[in-house]
Scaffold this motif. Structure first.
Motif, short mmCIF file in Angstrom:
data_model
loop_
_atom_site.label_atom_id
_atom_site.label_comp_id
_atom_site.label_asym_id
_atom_site.label_seq_id
_atom_site.Cartn_x
_atom_site.Cartn_y
_atom_site.Cartn_z
N VAL A 58 0.82 -1.21 0.00
CA VAL A 58 0.00 0.00 0.00
C VAL A 58 0.86 1.26 0.00
O VAL A 58 0.53 2.24 -0.65
N GLN A 59 1.98 1.24 0.70
CA GLN A 59 2.81 2.43 0.82
C GLN A 59 4.08 2.28 -0.01
O GLN A 59 5.12 1.87 0.49
N GLU A 64 1.27 5.76 -4.39
CA GLU A 64 0.90 4.77 -3.38
C GLU A 64 0.10 3.65 -4.02
O GLU A 64 -0.40 3.77 -5.12
N VAL A 66 -2.84 2.08 -3.86
CA VAL A 66 -4.20 2.20 -4.39
C VAL A 66 -4.18 2.99 -5.71
O VAL A 66 -4.84 2.60 -6.68
N PHE A 85 -3.57 -6.45 -1.74
CA PHE A 85 -2.70 -5.48 -1.08
C PHE A 85 -1.97 -6.14 0.07
O PHE A 85 -2.51 -7.00 0.76
N THR A 87 -0.02 -4.90 3.49
CA THR A 87 0.05 -3.66 4.25
C THR A 87 0.03 -3.90 5.76
O THR A 87 -0.49 -4.91 6.22
N ASP A 94 -9.19 1.53 6.64
CA ASP A 94 -8.21 1.15 5.61
C ASP A 94 -8.74 -0.01 4.77
O ASP A 94 -8.67 0.01 3.54
N TYR A 98 -9.43 -0.40 0.64
CA TYR A 98 -8.87 -1.42 -0.25
C TYR A 98 -9.96 -2.18 -0.99
O TYR A 98 -9.83 -2.47 -2.17
#
Length: 134
Positions: A58-59, A64, A66, A85, A87, A94, A98
């Motif tokens: 995710v990061q 990023e 998404v 994802f 994460t 959160d 997603y």
């Protein structure tokens, strides 16, 4: 999701995590993995790669996760490719983000390399809509 899972586009910025996860996915899961260190490199790598699954941190820098997924979805050959994802951000808010972004699954960090291939395969096989972090 249908069919066999054999190839993964994997996006992770941390080189240590990326290397260990790639090795686990290849050696334990017997998947073909194309690794990318950022959203930008994922977009470049995806131009000539047709993975069965997109696995995104995710990061990631440069875009990023998404947003990277949204850009990958604009490529005709990836518009329906399932994505998961990876994460450490697994609050209810959160998770809702997603799911709204089209996640077929979520794998919580920290990753457990010996379990990763099984987690990916289980989410691939189940795809029941129950997106609890594994």
């Amino acid at each position: 999701m249908s069919g066999a899972l054999s190839s993964i586009l994997y996006v992770e910025d941390d080189p240590h995590v990326r290397g260990v996860a790639k090795m686990a996915l290849e050696v334990i899961g017997h998947f073909q993995v194309r690794e990318c260190s950022s959203g930008r490199t994922a977009l470049l790598a995806a131009a000539d790669f047709h993975p069965d699954l997109i696995l995104l941190d995710v990061q990631v820098p440069g875009n990023e996760g998404v947003a990277t997924l949204a850009q990958l979805r604009r490529m005709p050959h990836l518009c329906r490719t399932p994505a998961m994802f990876v994460t450490g951000l697994v609050s209810a808010a959160d998770m809702a983000l997603y799911v709204a972004a089209g996640a077929a699954g979520i794998i919580a960090k920290p990753l457990e390399p010996l379990r990763l291939a099984g987690q990916v395969r289980r989410l691939w096989d189940e795809q029941s809509g129950n997106l609890l972090p594994l």
